[in-house]
Scaffold this motif. Sequence first.
Motif, PDB file in Angstrom:
ATOM      1  N   LYS A  69       0.816  -1.209   0.000  1.00  0.00           N
ATOM      2  CA  LYS A  69       0.000   0.000   0.000  1.00  0.00           C
ATOM      3  C   LYS A  69       0.857   1.269   0.000  1.00  0.00           C
ATOM      4  N   PRO A  70       1.550   1.524  -1.090  1.00  0.00           N
ATOM      5  CA  PRO A  70       2.526   2.616  -1.108  1.00  0.00           C
ATOM      6  C   PRO A  70       1.881   3.994  -0.932  1.00  0.00           C
ATOM      7  N   LYS A  71       2.288   4.706   0.112  1.00  0.00           N
ATOM      8  CA  LYS A  71       1.738   6.037   0.383  1.00  0.00           C
ATOM      9  C   LYS A  71       2.817   7.032   0.790  1.00  0.00           C
ATOM     10  N   LEU A  72       4.074   6.667   0.651  1.00  0.00           N
ATOM     11  CA  LEU A  72       5.128   7.546   1.154  1.00  0.00           C
ATOM     12  C   LEU A  72       5.993   8.052   0.002  1.00  0.00           C
ATOM     13  N   ASN A  73       5.359   8.824  -0.876  1.00  0.00           N
ATOM     14  CA  ASN A  73       6.046   9.369  -2.044  1.00  0.00           C
ATOM     15  C   ASN A  73       6.696   8.244  -2.844  1.00  0.00           C
ATOM     16  N   ASN A  74       5.947   7.177  -3.025  1.00  0.00           N
ATOM     17  CA  ASN A  74       6.493   6.007  -3.709  1.00  0.00           C
ATOM     18  C   ASN A  74       6.351   6.113  -5.218  1.00  0.00           C
ATOM     19  N   THR A  75       7.300   5.465  -5.903  1.00  0.00           N
ATOM     20  CA  THR A  75       7.244   5.358  -7.359  1.00  0.00           C
ATOM     21  C   THR A  75       6.969   3.900  -7.714  1.00  0.00           C
ATOM     22  N   GLY A  76       6.848   3.624  -8.987  1.00  0.00           N
ATOM     23  CA  GLY A  76       6.835   2.241  -9.435  1.00  0.00           C
ATOM     24  C   GLY A  76       8.260   1.683  -9.398  1.00  0.00           C
ATOM     25  N   PRO A  77       8.397   0.364  -9.585  1.00  0.00           N
ATOM     26  CA  PRO A  77       9.736  -0.254  -9.506  1.00  0.00           C
ATOM     27  C   PRO A  77      10.484  -0.134 -10.832  1.00  0.00           C
ATOM     28  N   PHE A  78      10.797   1.090 -11.256  1.00  0.00           N
ATOM     29  CA  PHE A  78      11.417   1.242 -12.574  1.00  0.00           C
ATOM     30  C   PHE A  78      12.885   0.803 -12.584  1.00  0.00           C
ATOM     31  N   ARG A  79      13.310   0.196 -11.473  1.00  0.00           N
ATOM     32  CA  ARG A  79      14.617  -0.459 -11.382  1.00  0.00           C
ATOM     33  C   ARG A  79      14.846  -1.446 -12.528  1.00  0.00           C
ATOM     34  N   PHE A  80      13.779  -2.126 -12.947  1.00  0.00           N
ATOM     35  CA  PHE A  80      13.970  -3.162 -13.968  1.00  0.00           C
ATOM     36  C   PHE A  80      14.290  -2.537 -15.324  1.00  0.00           C
ATOM     37  N   TRP A  81      13.719  -1.360 -15.553  1.00  0.00           N
ATOM     38  CA  TRP A  81      14.072  -0.617 -16.772  1.00  0.00           C
ATOM     39  C   TRP A  81      15.508  -0.107 -16.701  1.00  0.00           C
ATOM     40  N   ILE A  82      15.935   0.362 -15.538  1.00  0.00           N
ATOM     41  CA  ILE A  82      17.326   0.795 -15.379  1.00  0.00           C
ATOM     42  C   ILE A  82      18.248  -0.385 -15.687  1.00  0.00           C
ATOM     43  N   HIS A  83      17.903  -1.523 -15.111  1.00  0.00           N
ATOM     44  CA  HIS A  83      18.733  -2.708 -15.288  1.00  0.00           C
ATOM     45  C   HIS A  83      18.811  -3.103 -16.765  1.00  0.00           C
ATOM     46  N   ASP A  84      17.645  -3.157 -17.417  1.00  0.00           N
ATOM     47  CA  ASP A  84      17.611  -3.450 -18.862  1.00  0.00           C
ATOM     48  C   ASP A  84      18.494  -2.469 -19.629  1.00  0.00           C
TER      49      ASP A  84
ATOM     50  N   ALA B 188       6.793   8.159 -13.139  1.00  0.00           N
ATOM     51  CA  ALA B 188       5.756   9.188 -13.075  1.00  0.00           C
ATOM     52  C   ALA B 188       5.025   9.195 -11.736  1.00  0.00           C
ATOM     53  N   MET B 189       5.066   8.069 -11.035  1.00  0.00           N
ATOM     54  CA  MET B 189       4.320   7.980  -9.778  1.00  0.00           C
ATOM     55  C   MET B 189       5.000   8.759  -8.654  1.00  0.00           C
ATOM     56  N   ALA B 190       4.184   9.347  -7.797  1.00  0.00           N
ATOM     57  CA  ALA B 190       4.672   9.913  -6.549  1.00  0.00           C
ATOM     58  C   ALA B 190       3.463   9.907  -5.625  1.00  0.00           C
ATOM     59  N   THR B 191       3.274   8.808  -4.921  1.00  0.00           N
ATOM     60  CA  THR B 191       2.047   8.652  -4.141  1.00  0.00           C
ATOM     61  C   THR B 191       1.958   9.702  -3.043  1.00  0.00           C
ATOM     62  N   GLU B 192       0.764  10.198  -2.829  1.00  0.00           N
ATOM     63  CA  GLU B 192       0.484  11.192  -1.786  1.00  0.00           C
ATOM     64  C   GLU B 192       1.326  12.446  -1.958  1.00  0.00           C
ATOM     65  N   ASN B 193       1.651  12.774  -3.196  1.00  0.00           N
ATOM     66  CA  ASN B 193       2.419  13.986  -3.447  1.00  0.00           C
ATOM     67  C   ASN B 193       1.539  14.841  -4.351  1.00  0.00           C
ATOM     68  N   ASP B 194       1.228  16.056  -3.938  1.00  0.00           N
ATOM     69  CA  ASP B 194       0.260  16.835  -4.717  1.00  0.00           C
ATOM     70  C   ASP B 194       0.902  17.576  -5.884  1.00  0.00           C
ATOM     71  N   ALA B 195       2.214  17.465  -6.009  1.00  0.00           N
ATOM     72  CA  ALA B 195       2.867  18.054  -7.180  1.00  0.00           C
ATOM     73  C   ALA B 195       3.881  17.062  -7.727  1.00  0.00           C
ATOM     74  N   PRO B 196       3.405  15.908  -8.183  1.00  0.00           N
ATOM     75  CA  PRO B 196       4.348  14.859  -8.592  1.00  0.00           C
ATOM     76  C   PRO B 196       5.305  15.317  -9.688  1.00  0.00           C
ATOM     77  N   MET B 197       4.819  16.114 -10.638  1.00  0.00           N
ATOM     78  CA  MET B 197       5.703  16.511 -11.729  1.00  0.00           C
ATOM     79  C   MET B 197       6.778  17.499 -11.263  1.00  0.00           C
ATOM     80  N   ALA B 198       6.487  18.238 -10.194  1.00  0.00           N
ATOM     81  CA  ALA B 198       7.533  19.098  -9.626  1.00  0.00           C
ATOM     82  C   ALA B 198       8.618  18.231  -8.988  1.00  0.00           C
ATOM     83  N   ALA B 199       8.179  17.159  -8.330  1.00  0.00           N
ATOM     84  CA  ALA B 199       9.161  16.240  -7.748  1.00  0.00           C
ATOM     85  C   ALA B 199      10.040  15.646  -8.847  1.00  0.00           C
ATOM     86  N   LYS B 200       9.416  15.298  -9.987  1.00  0.00           N
ATOM     87  CA  LYS B 200      10.179  14.696 -11.077  1.00  0.00           C
ATOM     88  C   LYS B 200      11.117  15.718 -11.716  1.00  0.00           C
ATOM     89  N   ALA B 201      10.656  16.951 -11.828  1.00  0.00           N
ATOM     90  CA  ALA B 201      11.506  18.007 -12.390  1.00  0.00           C
ATOM     91  C   ALA B 201      12.738  18.203 -11.515  1.00  0.00           C
TER      92      ALA B 201
END
Lengths: 438, 827
Positions: free
Chosen positions: B332-347, B378-391
């Motif tokens: 139940k990710p709620k702490l500014n969690n992302t998806g596990p894009f580790r596998f894409w990094i690894h690839d 793209a995910m940032a759970t419980e973050n109201d400005a996810p794209m700012a976090a990504k920027a």
Amino acid sequence: MTPFPSFAVNSRRQFLQLAGTTVLPPVLSAASEPATRNSPDIGPVGQAENCILLWLGGGACHVDTWDPKRKGDGKKIAGSYYDPIPTAVPGVQVCEHLKRSARLLDRCVLLRGVHHEVIDEHAAATNRMHTGRPPSGTTIYPSIGSIMAHERGAVGDGVPPYVVMGYPSASRGPGFLGAGSGYLYLTDTKAGPTGLQRPTGVGRQRQARREKLLGRIRRRFLDKNSADTRVRDYSAAAAQGLKLAGPRFMSVFDLESESNALRQAYGSEFGQRCLLARRLVESGVRFVEVSFNLNFINGTGWDTHNEGQQQQHRMIDQLDQAFAALITDLEKRKRLDRTLIVIATEFGRPPEFDARGGRGHYSKAFSVVLAGGGLKTGQAIGTTDELGKTILDHPVSIPDLHATICRAMQVNPAKELYDGIRPVPITDNGRAVPQAFG
Amino acid sequence: MPGDAILVELLDGVPAKTSWDFPRLRPVERWQQPAAAWVGLPRRYSSEGLIVDRPSPFLLRARSHLKLPAGKYRFVLRARNAARLSIDGRMVASTGFLSRNASGHEKVPPQVVSGRDDLVDLSPGHQQALVDVTLEPAPGDDRLLLLEAFVGGAGVRTELGELLVGVAPEGKPFRLLTGNAADSPGLSEVEWNRYVDAFDRQLVAWNDQRRRTSDPIEREYWKRRHRIARQAVPAPALPGTDMSLGPVDRWLTAAAAKSNESVVGDHTFLRRLALDTTGVVPTRSEIRWFLSRPVATRRGDAITRFLADPRWADHWVGYWQDVLAENPGILKPKLNNTGPFRFWIHDSFRDNKPIDRFVTELVLMKGSRYGGGPAGFAMATENDAPMAAKAHVLGTAFLGVQLKCARCHDAPYHPFRQKQLFNLAAMLNRRPLKLPKTSTIPGGSPSADSPVKVTLKPGTTIDPIWPFAELAGGKLPRGLLRDRTDARERLAALVTSPANHRFPHVMVNRLWKRYLGWAFVDSVEDWNEAKPVYPKLLDYLGRELVRSGYDLKHVARLIFESRAYQRPAHPASTLAGNTPPAPAPVRRRLVAEQIVDSLFVVSGKAMRTEHLTLDPEGRRGSNTFLNLGVPRRSWEFAALSNERDRPALALPAAQSVVDVLMAFGWRESRPHPITLRDGTTTVLQPLALANSSASHRTVVLSDDHALTDLLVTNLSLPEIANLFYLHILSRPATSEERAEVVAVLSPGYSKRRGPGAIKSPPPSSRRLTHVSWSNHLHPDATRIKLELERLVRAGDPPTSRLTAGWRERAEDVIWALVNSPEFVFSP
């Protein structure tokens, strides 16, 4: 004796010791005097030296414990699940399963107006209660335990400042304060702390053989790299670690050395954790968090959805026994005034029952208990409405709660800590509850 | 369809119902394999080479012709979800549909033991159908096998789990069903474990092959871009005339960074190179190979070999997890969690993907969200400005622009305004953004004398425009953009355009910092007012990066080949002051992943933790419960998420590894980007190596320990001493060290061989635990987990092929070498 103001090690300190210098920089000496003690401009100040946080993970129901209301029926009619009983404080009642604590309530302050807005997820609410803030995408905030470790260090020599009995999580961690303000943890009082207990099959003699060989190997590496402070730091840490894992600190975990009568007075596994917390505090540990969510007792632990409600009284009873034993024990040992006990949880629960007789989550009003710590005890601060859903007076936000703990522990809640160059106040404008201080 | 293979097809379009009643479906994936058993499925990749999700549910269908003479048979069908097996059109076995569960109050199912040596026990969370079948005579004994299995469904994850069909002719042992019965694998525990390992390896190979053939158009596009980039960035002439020096050393020499120090010896060089490329210490066979190469080409050969090693990817993932704030939550990710894009990094690093393409894919955030694609960023759970976090992440990672402060106010010590961060965020958002209420200072405006200024009011609308004209002008070279209207693509192109010199500089600076321990710009994430040391070398390496087609390995090779890299490490304290760093590395403590992964190289043991999930049964959706699999390397771990403090939710084997990782600075929670971890030395670090369950596994000479087999051979004591040093510290022992070890190991040496036989390693804990979210509130769940905790603490059973007394002495030597500071510092 080697000081452990925190876990961090630097070889300058080690160097000073090796050189036999007796004058240590003030920050390195154990039990440093809090810098804010005599600052009158920041509100009331307590006199606690240690803190024991009893953490009821899962969300303990306030109307079934510290803030009893008219009784419900476990089905359609909302209300408390148990009868209220009087306490040592006139006019203040608690639930019938807290009878031992009720008699000691004059040593406590009930905060009945605690609130926040995180309800749907335990981890997020647990994080809020431990760090005092919503999570951020720019840093990790430290837990209250790590703040105490950072601000006040260990009380005693050769012990860590912060110990957790429970599972490790980022919410309990040091965040931007760094590993030096981290915790030592254990999940089982019998097994001892992780990393300190020697592995299976390694007795004292064998350990001595290992250390003798390692000592020579390390010496040679140090000789070759004597100019490298990182290498020196690491070796110093290793030496201090072996000492920490040695008999002096490890004897703190030997609950067998306590009398049977006292061990029985504390009761269950949670009680034994509380007894261990007292021993840790006496050994000089600054902050101990004791988690209590042994869900096998009633199925759900404090997270009493559905059938979990039916056996909740067994959890409450164990809490009551351990808490009362801890107060009594600390008082007998003349430590209660210097030891702040906090009973906290991530949120409360609503007076209504769910379809199977349990309760959901509720965070707009719930209770936190403070005891000892030199506070003005014997009072309940804050009132909720007839079903415990709305705070009528004396609301306490999470920053206010943290500020109250800080002030009791003689720490300035407005002090700015630094995440790199960025100043972060210990609390976001938290104000200590003034009535809690004499 | 060949006679001796199983034809496997995956079919999309299955209705999300618990019913076998659905229309005819068309297969979308097809392959062949020898046996009717699966422990996972190869990934599906998009035409851009990105992991994508399959629709849920889908169907696996396997068909084969078999030779089975008439007679009595027992069949076993095992599956997590609904499956059915038919032979010649007659259904002989089936399993039921998986039900979603959210309550946690079920009973812990009993362990299904087979009670026979030829059939491994049923894995937790699986069903089994055991049936007796009599086969009538058929022409040529030819049979047609058809197996169908559901994967996924409403509210459950699309995980296959284990799927297998075994067959035992009457009175004979079970074997996996294959087209060619002569060499079908058995189903005993040992044989099944061997099959699982082989299948896992096959999956990796399949994924590599599928991915590398999935994206021909993409590859053409990037080739074209790299031609454009090469034209835009000419190569500079090298300074000086000393042809004996490589380019890096020539630039350093020209900058008066000279050194009379000679390079380190071969053993030190190889350990350094192996740790920097593969992330682990070299094996004895790698050392042997290295020393067998001709002196003249030895180091160059090693650089070529180690750069080509697929573990290159393993060593990079942990780095980018920190830099890109990869932060999956398994519960139940709620702490500014992302998806596990580790596998894409690894690839990406397995394929040595050009780094400009890597950045572009990250910015475009396509592919699978929960299954490991860059959409997880793209995910940032419980973050109201996810794209700012990504920027903020992109700014620090690729532009050296530290926008942390700008999240809530204008940066007091940087020239950045909050608006610039939100300009970037709006570009990622592909449309204007409103500044959320929380993106300001708690408690209102700062005082007038505060260095902190707020010039944006919450609610202000901010446009998607490029805010860093000084880094790269708004004009892009022709041929970069494929969709001129897409602000996200435009952002990616502006970051990776050859006109943007900052980007390649930031990247080669990161590489240099990683390999030398110091950098041209030491604050690698923050280039504000940066005055690089050796600016011409920085520029040269940046140009080489662009001109090589943004190939990080090319730049890494230039660094590894330099004398600067190969000189003895200096103490980090020598960096202080205003003099530029010497052309040599500084000594670094290894990062947590290097230490832990090297421990497992030393022991030769598998990590054997639980699956990283709290729902091993797969009965919840991936939006609430992830399954990150059984880690083989440290980067695969994640926060174990027991904030609920329930013993039944503990993962003791995984926790034992996480404890060591965390002691050495690995972050279980990564809500924000960092490059340099907390470098504090703490007492918990040496304690973790001295006492932890994970380090105990490194030390205990169990039958599966890499050194046990050697210690029962006829090695002399000095040879054993050398073996230990070479195996653990990658170098031979000195005479003093040899004598020391010989003295410890002499007592009992001649009678060291015990009477015991080889035992197989203890079963992996995933077989031991039937605890899942569905039943974790039952008292049995806690009992089982506490027992597991005890087992993990007890460690591996020691071999009985060595007498206990001597084995313990040998273990003590291993312990001392692993605990030596030499083990945890870069050589």
